[in-house]
Every structure is written in structure tokens, then in C-alpha cells.
Design a protein around this motif. Sequence first.
Motif, PDB file in Angstrom:
ATOM      1  N   MET A   1      48.396  47.914  56.007  1.00 13.17           N
ATOM      2  CA  MET A   1      48.172  49.096  55.222  1.00 13.17           C
ATOM      3  C   MET A   1      49.338  50.042  55.383  1.00 13.17           C
ATOM      4  N   THR A   2      49.574  50.798  54.366  1.00 11.02           N
ATOM      5  CA  THR A   2      50.664  51.750  54.424  1.00 11.02           C
ATOM      6  C   THR A   2      50.124  53.110  54.809  1.00 11.02           C
ATOM      7  N   ALA A   3      51.026  54.044  55.032  1.00 14.61           N
ATOM      8  CA  ALA A   3      50.613  55.391  55.396  1.00 14.61           C
ATOM      9  C   ALA A   3      49.765  56.017  54.293  1.00 14.61           C
ATOM     10  N   SER A   4      49.975  55.606  53.037  1.00 13.26           N
ATOM     11  CA  SER A   4      49.212  56.185  51.937  1.00 13.26           C
ATOM     12  C   SER A   4      47.890  55.459  51.716  1.00 13.26           C
ATOM     13  N   THR A   5      47.606  54.421  52.476  1.00 16.20           N
ATOM     14  CA  THR A   5      46.359  53.686  52.336  1.00 16.20           C
ATOM     15  C   THR A   5      45.540  53.829  53.609  1.00 16.20           C
ATOM     16  N   PRO A   6      44.664  54.827  53.659  1.00 21.18           N
ATOM     17  CA  PRO A   6      43.875  54.985  54.871  1.00 21.18           C
ATOM     18  C   PRO A   6      42.904  53.817  55.007  1.00 21.18           C
ATOM     19  N   PRO A   7      42.588  53.432  56.240  1.00 22.52           N
ATOM     20  CA  PRO A   7      41.627  52.348  56.412  1.00 22.52           C
ATOM     21  C   PRO A   7      40.255  52.776  55.908  1.00 22.52           C
ATOM     22  N   LEU A   8      39.503  51.809  55.416  1.00 17.27           N
ATOM     23  CA  LEU A   8      38.164  52.119  54.944  1.00 17.27           C
ATOM     24  C   LEU A   8      37.244  52.416  56.121  1.00 17.27           C
ATOM     25  N   HIS A   9      36.370  53.358  55.917  1.00 16.19           N
ATOM     26  CA  HIS A   9      35.340  53.653  56.890  1.00 16.19           C
ATOM     27  C   HIS A   9      34.394  52.446  56.919  1.00 16.19           C
ATOM     28  N   PRO A  10      33.809  52.107  58.080  1.00 10.62           N
ATOM     29  CA  PRO A  10      32.895  50.954  58.136  1.00 10.62           C
ATOM     30  C   PRO A  10      31.772  51.017  57.098  1.00 10.62           C
ATOM     31  N   MET A  11      31.260  52.225  56.793  1.00 14.67           N
ATOM     32  CA  MET A  11      30.232  52.339  55.758  1.00 14.67           C
ATOM     33  C   MET A  11      30.768  51.947  54.388  1.00 14.67           C
ATOM     34  N   GLU A  12      32.019  52.329  54.100  1.00 20.57           N
ATOM     35  CA  GLU A  12      32.625  51.974  52.821  1.00 20.57           C
ATOM     36  C   GLU A  12      32.769  50.460  52.703  1.00 20.57           C
ATOM     37  N   ARG A  13      33.175  49.812  53.790  1.00 22.20           N
ATOM     38  CA  ARG A  13      33.296  48.348  53.773  1.00 22.20           C
ATOM     39  C   ARG A  13      31.944  47.698  53.506  1.00 22.20           C
ATOM     40  N   GLU A  14      30.900  48.214  54.127  1.00 31.28           N
ATOM     41  CA  GLU A  14      29.566  47.646  53.930  1.00 31.28           C
ATOM     42  C   GLU A  14      29.081  47.875  52.498  1.00 31.28           C
ATOM     43  N   GLN A  15      29.396  49.037  51.922  1.00 33.76           N
ATOM     44  CA  GLN A  15      29.016  49.297  50.530  1.00 33.76           C
ATOM     45  C   GLN A  15      29.734  48.331  49.592  1.00 33.76           C
ATOM     46  N   LEU A  16      31.015  48.067  49.867  1.00 37.35           N
ATOM     47  CA  LEU A  16      31.745  47.129  49.032  1.00 37.35           C
ATOM     48  C   LEU A  16      31.180  45.726  49.179  1.00 37.35           C
ATOM     49  N   ARG A  17      30.856  45.341  50.393  1.00 35.50           N
ATOM     50  CA  ARG A  17      30.290  44.001  50.605  1.00 35.50           C
ATOM     51  C   ARG A  17      28.967  43.829  49.873  1.00 35.50           C
ATOM     52  N   ALA A  18      28.212  44.920  49.721  1.00 37.22           N
ATOM     53  CA  ALA A  18      26.931  44.853  49.027  1.00 37.22           C
ATOM     54  C   ALA A  18      27.128  44.711  47.519  1.00 37.22           C
ATOM     55  N   ALA A  19      28.266  45.144  47.011  1.00 41.46           N
ATOM     56  CA  ALA A  19      28.555  45.026  45.586  1.00 41.46           C
ATOM     57  C   ALA A  19      29.023  43.604  45.303  1.00 41.46           C
ATOM     58  N   SER A  20      28.731  43.111  44.136  1.00 38.65           N
ATOM     59  CA  SER A  20      29.158  41.756  43.822  1.00 38.65           C
ATOM     60  C   SER A  20      30.137  41.692  42.658  1.00 38.65           C
ATOM     61  N   THR A  21      30.301  42.811  41.952  1.00 31.75           N
ATOM     62  CA  THR A  21      31.147  42.816  40.767  1.00 31.75           C
ATOM     63  C   THR A  21      32.116  43.990  40.808  1.00 31.75           C
ATOM     64  N   LEU A  22      33.352  43.711  40.447  1.00 31.48           N
ATOM     65  CA  LEU A  22      34.343  44.756  40.225  1.00 31.48           C
ATOM     66  C   LEU A  22      34.631  44.757  38.733  1.00 31.48           C
ATOM     67  N   VAL A  23      34.393  45.881  38.086  1.00 32.35           N
ATOM     68  CA  VAL A  23      34.672  46.034  36.666  1.00 32.35           C
ATOM     69  C   VAL A  23      36.038  46.683  36.527  1.00 32.35           C
ATOM     70  N   VAL A  24      36.894  46.094  35.719  1.00 29.98           N
ATOM     71  CA  VAL A  24      38.230  46.620  35.461  1.00 29.98           C
ATOM     72  C   VAL A  24      38.284  47.054  33.998  1.00 29.98           C
ATOM     73  N   THR A  25      38.743  48.279  33.776  1.00 29.29           N
ATOM     74  CA  THR A  25      38.814  48.822  32.422  1.00 29.29           C
ATOM     75  C   THR A  25      40.187  49.434  32.172  1.00 29.29           C
ATOM     76  N   VAL A  26      40.419  49.776  30.927  1.00 32.02           N
ATOM     77  CA  VAL A  26      41.604  50.539  30.533  1.00 32.02           C
ATOM     78  C   VAL A  26      41.091  51.807  29.872  1.00 32.02           C
ATOM     79  N   LYS A  27      41.427  52.947  30.481  1.00 34.22           N
ATOM     80  CA  LYS A  27      41.023  54.245  29.955  1.00 34.22           C
ATOM     81  C   LYS A  27      42.166  55.219  30.149  1.00 34.22           C
ATOM     82  N   SER A  28      42.261  56.153  29.244  1.00 28.58           N
ATOM     83  CA  SER A  28      43.252  57.215  29.428  1.00 28.58           C
ATOM     84  C   SER A  28      42.816  58.079  30.597  1.00 28.58           C
ATOM     85  N   SER A  29      43.746  58.839  31.115  1.00 29.19           N
ATOM     86  CA  SER A  29      43.417  59.770  32.202  1.00 29.19           C
ATOM     87  C   SER A  29      42.340  60.750  31.757  1.00 29.19           C
ATOM     88  N   ASP A  30      42.411  61.199  30.507  1.00 26.80           N
ATOM     89  CA  ASP A  30      41.414  62.134  29.985  1.00 26.80           C
ATOM     90  C   ASP A  30      40.028  61.489  29.938  1.00 26.80           C
TER      91      ASP A  30
END
Length: 155
Positions: A1-30
Motif C-alpha cells: 500500500m502507498t501512503a495515500s492508501t490507508p489500510p482497511l479497518h478490520p470491520m471494512e474488510r469484513e463488510q467487503l467479504r460479506a458483499a458478493s458483487t462489485l458494480v462498476v459504472t460510468v458517471k460524471s462527477s456531478d
Amino acid sequence: MTASTPPLHPMEREQLRAASTLVVTVKSSDEFHEDVTADIESLEHGDSVDATSTLSFTSYDDLMETLTPRVLDLIEAIRREKPSRINETARVVGRDVKNVHEELSRLAQLGIIFFEEEGPSKRPVVWFDELLITLSFEPESGDTVITASEGRYDA
């Protein structure tokens, strides 16, 4: 990890593990800002919001430059082989360790993977089972709508 990528909190890792799908979209910033604002307002009113993990790119070019076939192969190799460290990941995909490390760091910054630190080693983890890319094609004013029954294509 780089200095700009903080490690995930253990709760965040567990929340991600509970998810099964990552949705990728294209949207403007607005559009992205409007969606986040609407979700915050819904939460403030006690309403529920869609908790699907979503990664939004601001352009199709950014999406295509990030999720190249080579990157998708890397993600698949990590899911399939479950390498215990970055060096092993590079070996599995037959690529240079430095390049794989840089690519994994970028994927971690985007939240596509995370690292589990095991002693001096970092193990890349792909937390989702399904990557769903959704693209919205909004017709611009003046575009010709073509129906299949017409059997013709107007430019």
C-alpha cells in the motif's frame, strides 16, 4: 500500500467479504455527487439506501484504461489461486513483480482489492465474486431512434 492508501479497518474488510458483487459504472462527477447527496438525505430521513458496493468512473476511457483484459486476468488469478504475497501473484500471472505491485496498489486505491498484511508480506484479496459493469447510453437530442422492425440504420 502507498501512503495515500490507508489500510482497511478490520470491520471494512469484513463488510467487503460479506458483499458478493462489485458494480462498476460510468458517471460524471456531478451525477456521482447527486447520487451521494440523495443517499445522505435518505439516511438522514431514516430511509434505507442501496448498499451495493459501487465503483464509478468519470469516463468510458478511464474505465477501459483501468479494467483492461490484463487487469481482469490478474483479478481472476488472485481469486482462483489465492496467492499469499505479491511475489507469488507475479509468478502466477507470469509478470514482473514491480509491475504487478504497481497494478495491485492501484486496484487497492480503487477498492477493487485489499491487502492483508501477514508479517512482512502483503496478500492481495479480491473480495467480490461478481464484477458487474453497467453502462448507460443516454440518447442525445437529435439522435435517430431505430426499431428492429424497421430493419434500417440511420446515421
